[in-house]
Design a protein around this motif. Sequence first.
Motif, PDB file in Angstrom:
ATOM      1  N   TYR A  26       1.773 -25.644  -6.525  1.00 25.64           N
ATOM      2  CA  TYR A  26       0.654 -24.703  -6.486  1.00 25.64           C
ATOM      3  C   TYR A  26       1.127 -23.323  -6.901  1.00 25.64           C
ATOM      4  O   TYR A  26       2.287 -22.943  -6.676  1.00 25.64           O
ATOM      5  CB  TYR A  26       0.052 -24.654  -5.077  1.00 25.64           C
ATOM      6  N   ASN A  27       0.218 -22.565  -7.502  1.00 27.00           N
ATOM      7  CA  ASN A  27       0.576 -21.264  -8.072  1.00 27.00           C
ATOM      8  C   ASN A  27       0.132 -20.072  -7.242  1.00 27.00           C
ATOM      9  O   ASN A  27       0.654 -18.971  -7.414  1.00 27.00           O
ATOM     10  CB  ASN A  27      -0.067 -21.111  -9.462  1.00 27.00           C
ATOM     11  N   GLU A  28      -0.883 -20.260  -6.361  1.00 28.55           N
ATOM     12  CA  GLU A  28      -1.503 -19.108  -5.706  1.00 28.55           C
ATOM     13  C   GLU A  28      -1.809 -19.380  -4.235  1.00 28.55           C
ATOM     14  O   GLU A  28      -2.021 -20.528  -3.838  1.00 28.55           O
ATOM     15  CB  GLU A  28      -2.812 -18.729  -6.411  1.00 28.55           C
ATOM     16  N   ILE A  29      -1.851 -18.298  -3.474  1.00 25.87           N
ATOM     17  CA  ILE A  29      -2.365 -18.324  -2.109  1.00 25.87           C
ATOM     18  C   ILE A  29      -3.291 -17.129  -1.941  1.00 25.87           C
ATOM     19  O   ILE A  29      -2.906 -15.990  -2.215  1.00 25.87           O
ATOM     20  CB  ILE A  29      -1.249 -18.224  -1.048  1.00 25.87           C
ATOM     21  N   TYR A  72      -2.393  -7.697  12.621  1.00 22.39           N
ATOM     22  CA  TYR A  72      -1.520  -8.864  12.732  1.00 22.39           C
ATOM     23  C   TYR A  72      -0.669  -8.980  11.465  1.00 22.39           C
ATOM     24  O   TYR A  72      -0.872  -9.823  10.619  1.00 22.39           O
ATOM     25  CB  TYR A  72      -2.350 -10.127  12.952  1.00 22.39           C
ATOM     26  N   ILE A  73       0.284  -8.076  11.372  1.00 18.66           N
ATOM     27  CA  ILE A  73       1.163  -7.994  10.207  1.00 18.66           C
ATOM     28  C   ILE A  73       2.077  -9.206  10.109  1.00 18.66           C
ATOM     29  O   ILE A  73       2.408  -9.675   9.012  1.00 18.66           O
ATOM     30  CB  ILE A  73       1.992  -6.700  10.248  1.00 18.66           C
ATOM     31  N   GLU A  74       2.488  -9.747  11.255  1.00 17.58           N
ATOM     32  CA  GLU A  74       3.426 -10.870  11.242  1.00 17.58           C
ATOM     33  C   GLU A  74       2.851 -12.070  10.491  1.00 17.58           C
ATOM     34  O   GLU A  74       3.584 -12.795   9.810  1.00 17.58           O
ATOM     35  CB  GLU A  74       3.809 -11.266  12.673  1.00 17.58           C
ATOM     36  N   GLY A  75       1.550 -12.308  10.639  1.00 17.13           N
ATOM     37  CA  GLY A  75       0.936 -13.426   9.925  1.00 17.13           C
ATOM     38  C   GLY A  75       1.034 -13.256   8.420  1.00 17.13           C
ATOM     39  O   GLY A  75       1.301 -14.217   7.685  1.00 17.13           O
ATOM     40  N   ILE A  76       0.821 -12.029   7.964  1.00 21.51           N
ATOM     41  CA  ILE A  76       0.935 -11.745   6.528  1.00 21.51           C
ATOM     42  C   ILE A  76       2.366 -11.998   6.056  1.00 21.51           C
ATOM     43  O   ILE A  76       2.600 -12.607   5.004  1.00 21.51           O
ATOM     44  CB  ILE A  76       0.531 -10.285   6.236  1.00 21.51           C
ATOM     45  N   LYS A  77       3.313 -11.567   6.853  1.00 26.18           N
ATOM     46  CA  LYS A  77       4.726 -11.747   6.485  1.00 26.18           C
ATOM     47  C   LYS A  77       5.098 -13.229   6.410  1.00 26.18           C
ATOM     48  O   LYS A  77       5.867 -13.646   5.538  1.00 26.18           O
ATOM     49  CB  LYS A  77       5.623 -11.029   7.487  1.00 26.18           C
ATOM     50  N   GLU A  78       4.554 -14.027   7.333  1.00 23.94           N
ATOM     51  CA  GLU A  78       4.851 -15.456   7.351  1.00 23.94           C
ATOM     52  C   GLU A  78       4.371 -16.121   6.058  1.00 23.94           C
ATOM     53  O   GLU A  78       5.098 -16.894   5.433  1.00 23.94           O
ATOM     54  CB  GLU A  78       4.158 -16.123   8.550  1.00 23.94           C
ATOM     55  N   ILE A  79       3.158 -15.816   5.653  1.00 22.71           N
ATOM     56  CA  ILE A  79       2.602 -16.450   4.454  1.00 22.71           C
ATOM     57  C   ILE A  79       3.227 -15.875   3.185  1.00 22.71           C
ATOM     58  O   ILE A  79       3.523 -16.613   2.239  1.00 22.71           O
ATOM     59  CB  ILE A  79       1.063 -16.291   4.416  1.00 22.71           C
ATOM     60  N   SER A  80       3.447 -14.570   3.157  1.00 22.62           N
ATOM     61  CA  SER A  80       4.034 -13.969   1.953  1.00 22.62           C
ATOM     62  C   SER A  80       5.462 -14.471   1.729  1.00 22.62           C
ATOM     63  O   SER A  80       5.903 -14.594   0.578  1.00 22.62           O
ATOM     64  CB  SER A  80       4.007 -12.442   2.035  1.00 22.62           C
ATOM     65  N   ALA A  81       6.163 -14.801   2.811  1.00 24.69           N
ATOM     66  CA  ALA A  81       7.526 -15.325   2.671  1.00 24.69           C
ATOM     67  C   ALA A  81       7.512 -16.692   1.991  1.00 24.69           C
ATOM     68  O   ALA A  81       8.363 -16.993   1.133  1.00 24.69           O
ATOM     69  CB  ALA A  81       8.193 -15.429   4.042  1.00 24.69           C
ATOM     70  N   VAL A  82       6.538 -17.530   2.344  1.00 20.12           N
ATOM     71  CA  VAL A  82       6.420 -18.834   1.684  1.00 20.12           C
ATOM     72  C   VAL A  82       6.043 -18.648   0.218  1.00 20.12           C
ATOM     73  O   VAL A  82       6.587 -19.307  -0.672  1.00 20.12           O
ATOM     74  CB  VAL A  82       5.371 -19.709   2.399  1.00 20.12           C
ATOM     75  N   ALA A  83       5.107 -17.743  -0.036  1.00 15.80           N
ATOM     76  CA  ALA A  83       4.690 -17.478  -1.419  1.00 15.80           C
ATOM     77  C   ALA A  83       5.877 -17.022  -2.266  1.00 15.80           C
ATOM     78  O   ALA A  83       6.058 -17.481  -3.408  1.00 15.80           O
ATOM     79  CB  ALA A  83       3.578 -16.433  -1.437  1.00 15.80           C
ATOM     80  N   GLU A  84       6.686 -16.144  -1.720  1.00 13.12           N
ATOM     81  CA  GLU A  84       7.859 -15.651  -2.453  1.00 13.12           C
ATOM     82  C   GLU A  84       8.849 -16.784  -2.718  1.00 13.12           C
ATOM     83  O   GLU A  84       9.417 -16.886  -3.811  1.00 13.12           O
ATOM     84  CB  GLU A  84       8.532 -14.536  -1.660  1.00 13.12           C
ATOM     85  N   LYS A  85       9.022 -17.649  -1.740  1.00 13.31           N
ATOM     86  CA  LYS A  85       9.970 -18.769  -1.854  1.00 13.31           C
ATOM     87  C   LYS A  85       9.620 -19.672  -3.021  1.00 13.31           C
ATOM     88  O   LYS A  85      10.504 -20.162  -3.735  1.00 13.31           O
ATOM     89  CB  LYS A  85       9.961 -19.558  -0.542  1.00 13.31           C
ATOM     90  N   TYR A  86       8.330 -19.895  -3.247  1.00 15.36           N
ATOM     91  CA  TYR A  86       7.896 -20.814  -4.292  1.00 15.36           C
ATOM     92  C   TYR A  86       7.290 -20.098  -5.496  1.00 15.36           C
ATOM     93  O   TYR A  86       6.643 -20.736  -6.339  1.00 15.36           O
ATOM     94  CB  TYR A  86       6.890 -21.817  -3.713  1.00 15.36           C
ATOM     95  N   ASN A  87       7.498 -18.804  -5.567  1.00 11.19           N
ATOM     96  CA  ASN A  87       7.004 -18.003  -6.693  1.00 11.19           C
ATOM     97  C   ASN A  87       5.500 -18.161  -6.867  1.00 11.19           C
ATOM     98  O   ASN A  87       4.980 -18.326  -7.979  1.00 11.19           O
ATOM     99  CB  ASN A  87       7.733 -18.394  -7.983  1.00 11.19           C
TER     100      ASN A  87
END
Length: 345
Positions: A31-34, A42-57
Motif C-alpha cells: 500500500y502507498n498511502e495512509i 493525542y499526539i502519540e497516536g499520530i506518532k504511532e501511525i506515522s512511524a509505520v508509514a515511514e517504515k514502508y515509505n
Amino acid sequence: MKSVGILSQAWRREKINELKEIAEKAGKMGYNEIWSGVDPNYIEGIKEISAVAEKYNMYFFIDINPDIMRGFGASPTNLKVFKDLKIGGIRLDYGFSIEDTIKMANNDLGLKIELNASIFPLDKLDYVVKNVKDIENLKASHDFYPIKYTGLSLESAIAKSKEFKERGIPVAVFVAPPREIEGRNTIETLRGKSIGKAASILFNSRYIDRVILGHPFPTDEELKELIEAKEYTTIRVLVYPGLTEEEKKVFTVFSDVRVKEYTIGLSKMMENNIKPRNIVRRFRGAVTVMNCRKNVVEVWIFKKEVEADSRFNVIGEVYYDDMDLLDYIGENMNVKLVPIYMKQS
C-alpha cells in the motif's frame, strides 16, 4: 500512477495498537498511502501511525480544518509541527480561504497540500495552480459519505476529478466493503459493490489515480482485493463445457486492451492453436476467442448481440455479477480473466 491507501483513526486511543497492526499489514502488501483524522490532544497516536508509514515509505496525510490547525498551534504560514510529526500531507477539509491554501501549498517543508475535490470551487482552481510554486505540492481527495444516499454520483465524481487530473493533480476516492453499507464511500452507486469492482471502475475512469479503503478495520482479503485492483481489473468468466487446453490460455492478464463499439478486445502474443468450435451467436457478455490467429491470442467480449461468425469460438460468458464492468473498461488498462467452471450434474 495508481496508488492505494488505507483509512486510519490515529485519534482512537483504545484502538491504536490494532490500527498500527493493520497499517503494518498494508505496508507489507505494498500500500502507498495512509489517511487519518487526528486529535491535537493525542499526539502519540499520530506518532504511532506515522512511524509505520515511514517504515514502508507510505504517504501519510491527515484531515484538518481551522479549529484542528489551531489545536496544533499551527497556521497557514507555520506548518512545522506537522513536519515534525513526520506527516507527509495535510488535507484541507473545509474553512480555509483560497489565499491560505496557496500559502500552505508554498511551504518549504515538503508537505503536500490536499484539496477537497468534492467541494473545492473549480473556478478558483487555475488561480491556485498559477500561484503555487510547484504543482507537485498539490493533491486532491474527495469527501466520504457514510450515510446511505448521500454520496456523489459516479458521473459527478469523475467530472470533478477530471478538472484536477488535467492540471496535474492526482485525485483520491474512498470505497468501503459491501458489508459496510453505511461505510465511507465517496460514490453512492459504488456502495455495496465489492472493493475490487469499485476500485476497478474508478481506476478505469483514468481521472482517479488513488483509491483509499474507507474502513479502518479491513480484513486481510479486503486488503488483498484492493491491491489486486491496482494491478488489473478482474473479470470472471462462466466457462461453458468443452473448453480445450488451448482455449485455457485466455485465463491470464492482458495489457493490450481495446474498447470498441460492440466489443472489448484483449490480445496477447503467444502461440495459438485454437480450432473452430461452438460457433454460435454472440450476445452481451459473450466471451469469445478467435480461432484463426497463429501467434496471438485474441479474446473479444461482446457488449451487444450479433450473429455467429466462423472465426469466433464462444467459450463462456461474463459472470453476472461482473457484467456491469463492461461499461467501464478503459483503453489499455490491464484486465485479468478468471474462469468459473460450471458444476457437472
